[in-house]
Write a protein that holds these residues in place. Structure first.
Motif, mmCIF file in Angstrom:
data_model
loop_
_atom_site.group_PDB
_atom_site.id
_atom_site.type_symbol
_atom_site.label_atom_id
_atom_site.label_comp_id
_atom_site.label_asym_id
_atom_site.label_seq_id
_atom_site.Cartn_x
_atom_site.Cartn_y
_atom_site.Cartn_z
ATOM 1 N N ARG A 115 5.867 12.294 10.535
ATOM 2 C CA ARG A 115 5.165 11.102 10.046
ATOM 3 C C ARG A 115 3.719 11.426 9.659
ATOM 4 N N ILE A 116 3.075 12.354 10.424
ATOM 5 C CA ILE A 116 1.711 12.775 10.073
ATOM 6 C C ILE A 116 1.700 13.439 8.701
ATOM 7 N N VAL A 117 2.630 14.361 8.491
ATOM 8 C CA VAL A 117 2.637 15.176 7.275
ATOM 9 C C VAL A 117 3.125 14.412 6.062
ATOM 10 N N HIS A 118 4.095 13.529 6.238
ATOM 11 C CA HIS A 118 4.715 12.870 5.093
ATOM 12 C C HIS A 118 4.340 11.398 4.934
ATOM 13 N N ASP A 119 3.596 10.855 5.881
ATOM 14 C CA ASP A 119 3.249 9.432 5.777
ATOM 15 C C ASP A 119 1.769 9.197 6.047
ATOM 16 N N LEU A 120 1.309 9.524 7.272
ATOM 17 C CA LEU A 120 -0.048 9.179 7.666
ATOM 18 C C LEU A 120 -1.092 9.780 6.716
ATOM 19 N N LEU A 121 -1.110 11.106 6.597
ATOM 20 C CA LEU A 121 -2.117 11.743 5.748
ATOM 21 C C LEU A 121 -1.894 11.493 4.255
ATOM 22 N N PRO A 122 -0.661 11.583 3.731
ATOM 23 C CA PRO A 122 -0.484 11.271 2.307
ATOM 24 C C PRO A 122 -0.927 9.853 1.947
ATOM 25 N N THR A 123 -0.632 8.887 2.825
ATOM 26 C CA THR A 123 -1.032 7.504 2.536
ATOM 27 C C THR A 123 -2.547 7.390 2.476
ATOM 28 N N TYR A 124 -3.224 8.004 3.446
ATOM 29 C CA TYR A 124 -4.688 7.912 3.467
ATOM 30 C C TYR A 124 -5.311 8.623 2.267
ATOM 31 N N ILE A 125 -4.895 9.852 2.026
ATOM 32 C CA ILE A 125 -5.520 10.657 0.970
ATOM 33 C C ILE A 125 -5.260 10.065 -0.412
ATOM 34 N N ALA A 126 -4.054 9.559 -0.639
ATOM 35 C CA ALA A 126 -3.723 9.011 -1.957
ATOM 36 C C ALA A 126 -4.592 7.812 -2.311
ATOM 37 N N PHE A 167 -9.173 11.851 -4.527
ATOM 38 C CA PHE A 167 -7.863 12.462 -4.770
ATOM 39 C C PHE A 167 -7.480 12.270 -6.234
ATOM 40 N N GLY A 168 -6.923 13.282 -6.823
ATOM 41 C CA GLY A 168 -6.492 13.148 -8.204
ATOM 42 C C GLY A 168 -5.588 14.314 -8.614
ATOM 43 N N PRO A 169 -4.948 14.195 -9.803
ATOM 44 C CA PRO A 169 -5.029 13.067 -10.728
ATOM 45 C C PRO A 169 -4.338 11.817 -10.176
ATOM 46 N N LYS A 170 -4.711 10.679 -10.742
ATOM 47 C CA LYS A 170 -4.265 9.413 -10.161
ATOM 48 C C LYS A 170 -2.770 9.166 -10.312
ATOM 49 N N ASP A 171 -2.125 9.859 -11.234
ATOM 50 C CA ASP A 171 -0.679 9.669 -11.374
ATOM 51 C C ASP A 171 0.109 10.649 -10.510
ATOM 52 N N ALA A 172 -0.594 11.508 -9.751
ATOM 53 C CA ALA A 172 0.087 12.482 -8.898
ATOM 54 C C ALA A 172 0.680 11.793 -7.668
ATOM 55 N N VAL A 173 1.810 12.296 -7.214
ATOM 56 C CA VAL A 173 2.477 11.766 -6.025
ATOM 57 C C VAL A 173 2.506 12.855 -4.960
ATOM 58 N N ILE A 174 1.991 12.524 -3.778
ATOM 59 C CA ILE A 174 1.923 13.501 -2.686
ATOM 60 C C ILE A 174 3.274 13.577 -1.981
ATOM 61 N N ALA A 175 3.812 14.781 -1.907
ATOM 62 C CA ALA A 175 5.062 14.990 -1.167
ATOM 63 C C ALA A 175 4.778 15.234 0.307
ATOM 64 N N SER A 176 3.707 15.983 0.592
ATOM 65 C CA SER A 176 3.351 16.261 1.985
ATOM 66 C C SER A 176 1.880 16.611 2.061
ATOM 67 N N ALA A 177 1.308 16.411 3.254
ATOM 68 C CA ALA A 177 -0.087 16.764 3.514
ATOM 69 C C ALA A 177 -0.150 17.389 4.906
ATOM 70 N N THR A 178 -0.287 18.697 4.952
ATOM 71 C CA THR A 178 -0.286 19.420 6.224
ATOM 72 C C THR A 178 -1.710 19.714 6.660
ATOM 73 N N LEU A 230 2.204 18.397 -4.072
ATOM 74 C CA LEU A 230 2.571 17.291 -4.951
ATOM 75 C C LEU A 230 4.043 17.386 -5.325
ATOM 76 N N GLU A 231 4.589 16.271 -5.775
ATOM 77 C CA GLU A 231 6.008 16.255 -6.120
ATOM 78 C C GLU A 231 6.346 17.177 -7.281
ATOM 79 N N ASP A 232 5.323 17.475 -8.137
ATOM 80 C CA ASP A 232 5.580 18.382 -9.250
ATOM 81 C C ASP A 232 5.454 19.842 -8.849
ATOM 82 N N GLY A 233 5.216 20.097 -7.547
ATOM 83 C CA GLY A 233 5.138 21.467 -7.050
ATOM 84 C C GLY A 233 3.738 22.032 -6.968
#
Length: 543
Positions: free
Chosen positions: A36-47, A52-63, A87-90
């Protein structure tokens, strides 16, 4: 645009801490919580953050990766993290996330200034508290400033923390607690705090390895006679085992000001256009905004003169001759950027409005003419010198102070690699980005008039574009007079390479605005059409 506070997180995870306080290592026995930290808590906060950018980027994980701790007397150390983003695009990114712990839950109140920056609840035995982004608290900026003065190095994970302080910082009286205030800026790469109206502390967010141009330029300018940038005070860097630095924070003297150049110029131009529209009078000279533009031109010339006079024995700053290879590199970059922009507008997303769609369709019909036009902008022969530059120079990078201006933000474009931001080029590259800013100012002032329901919009737009032309001429004239460098050639003040750098910049704008600010995408699209349409017009009579 102001650096608005993000929305508060809807729900906070409760983390259980043992001794020490690494928020990941303490959860090793709970894989679900780590997930939840890696895939929810930090991605939600950072996004949600402006940085954080670019604005259309989607975070897959934040370790979160621990890089060390910063001590503070009588309290828990600050935990310094590098959040590794996938990011989801790798693509991968790294962000600096200093963490502080506050015992008790007072900051959960709806009126707490820290509420938007809370990361998690925390428990250690019977004690409960909160974890928050320390850059937005009051104690971390103070601790950083003290550390710059008191330490040369501190241990870090697989490296060292390096501190630097100027004589002015060492002389600063820190015996009493400095008031810490948030600075409302349009920057999207730092969190900036002011301490007692004496120090501006810029805390890095996007991490890139290498010598930071903002620190480097601050140190360089402090040794020149150029006085229209805030004096450098100190820096905080992480240095890895191989000796490569990564900037974590930099401090400059605070300059009292009325706001950044973008805000002041656009507000002034807006008022001036409105006054002319209401009175029906005007001679095309819009006094305050244009006098300010002249001051910016003069100070820019003085800055470039200081950079052009760098010690020839200093390889990082010594001027170098422009070569034919440089011309080809700059041409190829402009063509590549144009191709990327055309590929983007071919599939313009639905977020673009009708005006942008119409302008993009027209520009696509001129694709071949535009690419040919770029080739015509390259001088036949290389001449003049390339020097270190600001490399992200526009109206928001100057502060208006009384009747003068101060140039800030020398770190360059934050989305570019450090080596690219440190590259030398002719001064006309900085000039090009400032001239593009005048176009944005004129168009923005017109849009404000339109939003207020002003009549005679065609006349208002004509006057605004006339202002843009006057601003360009007055800037270049003031720049040339201040540069006082006739031996280097007039092309440095706006000839030869300037059109090429303008073309490169406006295609960069199309790509950036399309992703981050589609509402203003028509501005660079119109500029691109202005650049190429003369070649597409009817042939002139031979008579």
């Amino acid at each position: 645009m102001p650096d608005l506070a993000p929305e508060s997180l809807p729900e906070l995870e409760t983390l259980i801490l043992s001794e020490g306080w690494n928020i990941v290592d303490s959860q090793r026995g709970d894989s679900a919580r780590i997930d939840r930290i890696v895939h929810d808590l930090l991605p939600t906060y950072i996004a949600r953050q402006r940085w954080f950018g670019p604005k259309d980027a989607v975070i897959a994980s934040a370790t979160p990766e621990r890089i060390g701790e910063l001590p503070q007397a009588g309290r828990e150390n600050f935990l310094l993290l590098a959040a590794k983003i996938m990011l989801e695009d790798g693509a991968a990114q790294r962000y600096f996330l200093p963490i502080a712990l506050s015992w008790g839950e007072e900051d959960l109140r709806h009126d707490s200034p820290l509420l938007p920056y809370l990361l998690a609840k925390i428990r250690r035995g019977p004690r409960a508290g909160l974890v928050f982004d320390a850059a937005h608290g009051e104690t971390f900026p103070r601790a950083l400033l003290h550390a710059m003065r008191e330490h040369e190095t501190l241990p870090a994970v697989e490296g060292t923390f390096r501190f630097d302080a100027s004589d002015a910082l060492r002389a600063l009286d820190l015996s009493e607690e400095l008031e810490v205030r948030r600075v409302e800026t349009g920057e999207h790469a730092h969190t900036t705090r002011t301490l007692d109206d004496r120090v501006n502390l810029k805390i890095s967010r996007r991490l890139r390895s290498g010598m930071d141009p903002g620190i480097e330029m601050g140190r360089f300018l402090s040794k020149t006679d150029f006085t229209n940038s805030p004096p450098y005070l100190g820096a905080f860097e992480y240095v890895d085992a191989g000796g490569t630095p990564t900037a974590l924070a930099v401090a400059f003297e605070h300059v009292r000001n009325q706001g950044d150049g973008w805000t002041v110029v656009v507000n002034a131009l807006d008022r001036e256009l409105e006054d002319v529209a209401l009175s029906g009078e005007g001679n095309g000279g819009l006094p305050y905004s244009l006098s300010l533009v002249e001051t910016i031109g003069a100070r820019t010339g003085e800055l470039h003169r200081a950079l052009a006079n760098a010690d020839p024995s200093d390889p990082d700053f010594a001027p170098e001759p422009v070569t034919d290879a440089d011309l080809e590199d700059w041409r190829a970059r402009a063509v590549a950027r144009a191709e990327q922009a055309f590929a983007y507008i071919e599939t313009l997303p639905d977020t673009a409005d009708a005006e942008a769609q119409e302008l993009a369709a027209k520009l696509l019909t001129l694709r071949s003419a535009m690419l040919k036009r770029i080739d015509t902008l390259v001088p036949t022969n290389a001449r003049g010198n390339k020097i270190r530059l600001h490399n992200d120079y526009h109206l928001a990078k100057v502060l208006v102070s009384a009747n003068d201006i101060y140039i800030v933000g020398f770190e360059g474009e934050p989305d570019q690699p450090v080596d690219e931001r440190r590259q030398k080029a002719p001064p006309s590259r900085d000039i090009a980005t400032m001239l593009r800013s005048f176009d944005y100012a004129a168009r923005t002032a017109v849009d404000r008039q339109k939003q207020r329901g002003a009549s005679q919009l065609d006349e208002i737009e004509t006057r605004a574009l006339n202002w843009r032309s006057l601003a360009e001429r007055r800037f270049l004239r003031a720049y040339g007079m201040a540069r006082d460098d006739s031996a280097s050639g007039s092309h440095l003040a706006g000839g030869e390479l300037l059109p090429l750098f303008l073309a490169d910049k406006l295609f960069q704008e199309i790509l950036y605005e399309g992703v981050n600010r589609p509402v203003v995408l028509p501005i660079p699209l119109r500029a691109a059409l202005e650049l190429v349409e003369p070649l597409d017009g009817p042939p002139e009579d031979d008579d």
